[in-house]
Design a protein around this motif. Sequence first.
Motif, PDB file in Angstrom:
ATOM      1  N   ASN A 285     -11.072  70.594  90.501  1.00  0.00           N
ATOM      2  CA  ASN A 285     -12.467  70.680  89.939  1.00  0.00           C
ATOM      3  C   ASN A 285     -13.383  69.093  89.702  1.00  0.00           C
ATOM      4  O   ASN A 285     -12.191  68.375  89.464  1.00  0.00           O
ATOM      5  N   LEU A 286     -14.332  68.938  90.053  1.00  0.00           N
ATOM      6  CA  LEU A 286     -14.588  67.745  89.997  1.00  0.00           C
ATOM      7  C   LEU A 286     -15.022  67.734  88.615  1.00  0.00           C
ATOM      8  O   LEU A 286     -15.221  66.709  87.782  1.00  0.00           O
ATOM      9  N   ASP A 287     -14.992  68.438  87.216  1.00  0.00           N
ATOM     10  CA  ASP A 287     -14.400  68.118  85.705  1.00  0.00           C
ATOM     11  C   ASP A 287     -13.231  68.324  85.561  1.00  0.00           C
ATOM     12  O   ASP A 287     -13.269  67.760  84.566  1.00  0.00           O
ATOM     13  N   ASP A 288     -11.802  68.205  86.116  1.00  0.00           N
ATOM     14  CA  ASP A 288     -10.921  68.276  86.288  1.00  0.00           C
ATOM     15  C   ASP A 288     -10.402  66.713  85.250  1.00  0.00           C
ATOM     16  O   ASP A 288      -9.733  66.339  86.518  1.00  0.00           O
ATOM     17  N   ARG A 289     -10.750  66.251  84.637  1.00  0.00           N
ATOM     18  CA  ARG A 289     -10.099  64.714  84.596  1.00  0.00           C
ATOM     19  C   ARG A 289      -9.782  63.721  84.440  1.00  0.00           C
ATOM     20  O   ARG A 289      -8.622  63.473  85.180  1.00  0.00           O
TER      21      ARG A 289
ATOM     22  N   ARG B 136      -6.395  62.193  86.412  1.00  0.00           N
ATOM     23  CA  ARG B 136      -6.043  61.071  85.951  1.00  0.00           C
ATOM     24  C   ARG B 136      -4.357  61.053  85.796  1.00  0.00           C
ATOM     25  O   ARG B 136      -4.621  59.846  86.230  1.00  0.00           O
TER      26      ARG B 136
END
Length: 128
Positions: free
Chosen positions: A71-75, A79
Amino acid sequence: MDLTIGKLAKACDINVETIRYYQRIGLMRVPETKQSYRYYHQQDLETLSFIQKAKDAGLQLNEIKELLTLNLDDRIQVRQVIEQRLSKIDERIQELQGLKQRLATWLDDCKSTENDCCPILIELKQQA
């Protein structure tokens, strides 16, 4: 927007077989068949665009597959994928620098020797 596989391939400037391959390995969904055709949607176009951009950035298909599940918030996970790719790129750069040095040395030997025999071929033909 409903596209056949041919129109999808043309829109993304890739081969139909590439799309089929991506489907086989799980990078893309296989759409349901309607009236003997499989129709693709905007989401499929976006997925192909994502894959192409990631490939252009040097990512491997297994890494792209992993990124597609995030998801977009799985930074943190993103990384980690990118850090692993960078590490592999650094290893490859070191390998290539070693190969470059070996070839440059061979070339220097070939230019500087006055012997009729090619030192590169002599080196390559020597048994280990």
